[in-house]
Design a protein around this motif. Sequence first.
Motif, short mmCIF file in Angstrom:
data_model
loop_
_atom_site.label_atom_id
_atom_site.label_comp_id
_atom_site.label_asym_id
_atom_site.label_seq_id
_atom_site.Cartn_x
_atom_site.Cartn_y
_atom_site.Cartn_z
N VAL A 291 32.35 111.73 -80.38
CA VAL A 291 32.98 112.76 -79.56
C VAL A 291 34.27 113.25 -80.21
O VAL A 291 34.53 114.45 -80.30
CB VAL A 291 33.27 112.22 -78.14
N ILE A 292 35.08 112.31 -80.70
CA ILE A 292 36.34 112.67 -81.35
C ILE A 292 36.08 113.48 -82.62
O ILE A 292 36.77 114.46 -82.92
CB ILE A 292 37.16 111.40 -81.65
N GLU A 293 35.07 113.08 -83.37
CA GLU A 293 34.75 113.79 -84.60
C GLU A 293 34.26 115.21 -84.32
O GLU A 293 34.54 116.15 -85.08
CB GLU A 293 33.70 113.01 -85.39
N VAL A 294 33.51 115.38 -83.23
CA VAL A 294 33.04 116.72 -82.86
C VAL A 294 34.24 117.63 -82.59
O VAL A 294 34.27 118.79 -83.01
CB VAL A 294 32.11 116.64 -81.63
N VAL A 295 35.25 117.11 -81.89
CA VAL A 295 36.45 117.92 -81.62
C VAL A 295 37.14 118.28 -82.94
O VAL A 295 37.57 119.43 -83.14
CB VAL A 295 37.41 117.16 -80.69
N ARG A 296 37.25 117.32 -83.86
CA ARG A 296 37.87 117.60 -85.16
C ARG A 296 37.13 118.74 -85.88
O ARG A 296 37.76 119.65 -86.42
CB ARG A 296 37.84 116.34 -86.03
N ARG A 297 35.82 118.68 -85.88
CA ARG A 297 35.05 119.68 -86.62
C ARG A 297 35.10 121.03 -85.91
O ARG A 297 35.09 122.07 -86.56
CB ARG A 297 33.60 119.20 -86.78
N ALA A 298 35.17 121.02 -84.60
CA ALA A 298 35.29 122.28 -83.87
C ALA A 298 36.62 122.96 -84.21
O ALA A 298 36.70 124.19 -84.31
CB ALA A 298 35.19 122.04 -82.37
#
Length: 552
Positions: A291-298
């Motif tokens: 979930v945290i990585e998805v936010v970073r990539r967004a």
Amino acid sequence: MPIVSDLDTAMLQPARSVPAVRHLGGGTIRMDDSGRPLRTIGRDAVVYELRTPSGRIVALRCLLRADSKRDIALAARYAALGGDPQLEPLRGPAGPLPRGIRWIADAVVVPGPDFHAATASMAVMERVPGRTLARTVDRLCRERQTEPLALLADGWLATATALEDGGFVHGDLAADNLIVRPDGTIGLIDLDTASWPSSPVPPLVSGGTPGYAHPRGVANDPARRDHFPALVLWASLCILTRHPGLRERWGDSPETPGAVLLWSTDDLRRPARSPLFAALDALDDAQLAPVIEVVRRAIRFSPDDTPPLAEIAERLAGHDDSREAMTTIAPLASDDDEWGSGDTSPPPRPGTRDGRAPDASRTTTLVERERRRGAARQIAAAVAARDTAAAVRLWEESRTIPEVATYAASVHLLVSHDATASIERATRHKDDEGLVAAVAQAELLGVAPTPEARGALRAARERIAARSALRDAIERRDFHALAALSVAGNLICLGRLDPAVARAVERGRAWPALERALRGNDDIAIAATADPALWREEGAMPPAARTRLDLA
């Protein structure tokens, strides 16, 4: 440009200064304990509340910045929001859109330039009951209530999916613009920037609320403008579900306009230097890492590349570890492997992980969690549909499940509403037996009747007892019992009696005198006390007494 103090003054004298009240059929502005208008101040508007004569509460949203061109656009948009049939699936008691939306021009009179009066418009809609998502999350985190937080995350995912399916874009999603109802469903407020396929005019473009807006600005595609803030909200709820203590250091107070749940503007602009991202990484939580990585990539790519929240959640739920999740989370609009790691191998077969047998204990946990969430969704649907019987049945079956336990207040409110309605209906129809049954059912369900209902119950029981005694006395032709009921005043509560019953009572009152005359064998007294009109009916008098009366 109206200011809050001028609007407060107008709301204190609505008959003269708030023409909108007349348009809405009258009512009273709600006041706080100090006698000031009850209001909520936001970044762009202040919202007051009007209680209509029917008891419905209406929100009056007054903008704080004058703009004639904007008002023209908003008038068309709010008229469409209230009447567009394409939005009907999103309306309703549990829908994300409030009902009764309309725009009223010249709705409030305020002081203008050169001491002349000026008018301002307002948006009107049915008030969404509940608290903002910011206030709700802050309280749940302080109380460490993780199960309700998990339900909120699921509820927001369901709401975002419904909006995406309906093609509805809010345009300024933030925790202050979302209301959590008592039943756990989520409603939208502040609809100035809303758009949908049949919007009458191009939507107003907002930069978004800091802490929720993408660092690169809004998406060029209007249909994608909610994707990034929806992701930030959902990711924040997922993280706080597992680590509610993070709110002690990160995020804003719910009193702050535009309060963020976790990430600040600086965190989103510079994630590599963000102490919050560093703290989240230090948690070493395998379930949250994707979930945290998805936010970073967004953050890293254009806001137009952020997929819909349902797409992200579905892909995350379909994989067990962060490496597999990250290799498949890719924006639908991109042909390049921007979000992925370059691993193009097919995903493992369901139920396996790299060819190894699944962990039985983990599988059981996931199945149990899905069962619990399914039970919560069922009771939420029953509450939203106001199906009291189904809600009570589901509550009795699943009340020990933590996810279901959070609906205790909602089920109780639903039961209380139905029980109160049954009591009022029985009272209105003068159904004494129905009133007794309704009160008994309410007490059985844990609903305390009002003092008025208890008073009506006592009167109903008195009438039931009087009717029963009267019926028994008439059936047994017990004149002494009829006379005793009448003399004691026990029949007054029954009001006007049926003519046949009234004659039976009169015969009971007359019988003692006639009985004394019969015992005295006095023809004159017998003839004088026996009223022919009262005793003319066949069987009204005992046969022996009838024979003696005829003889007299």
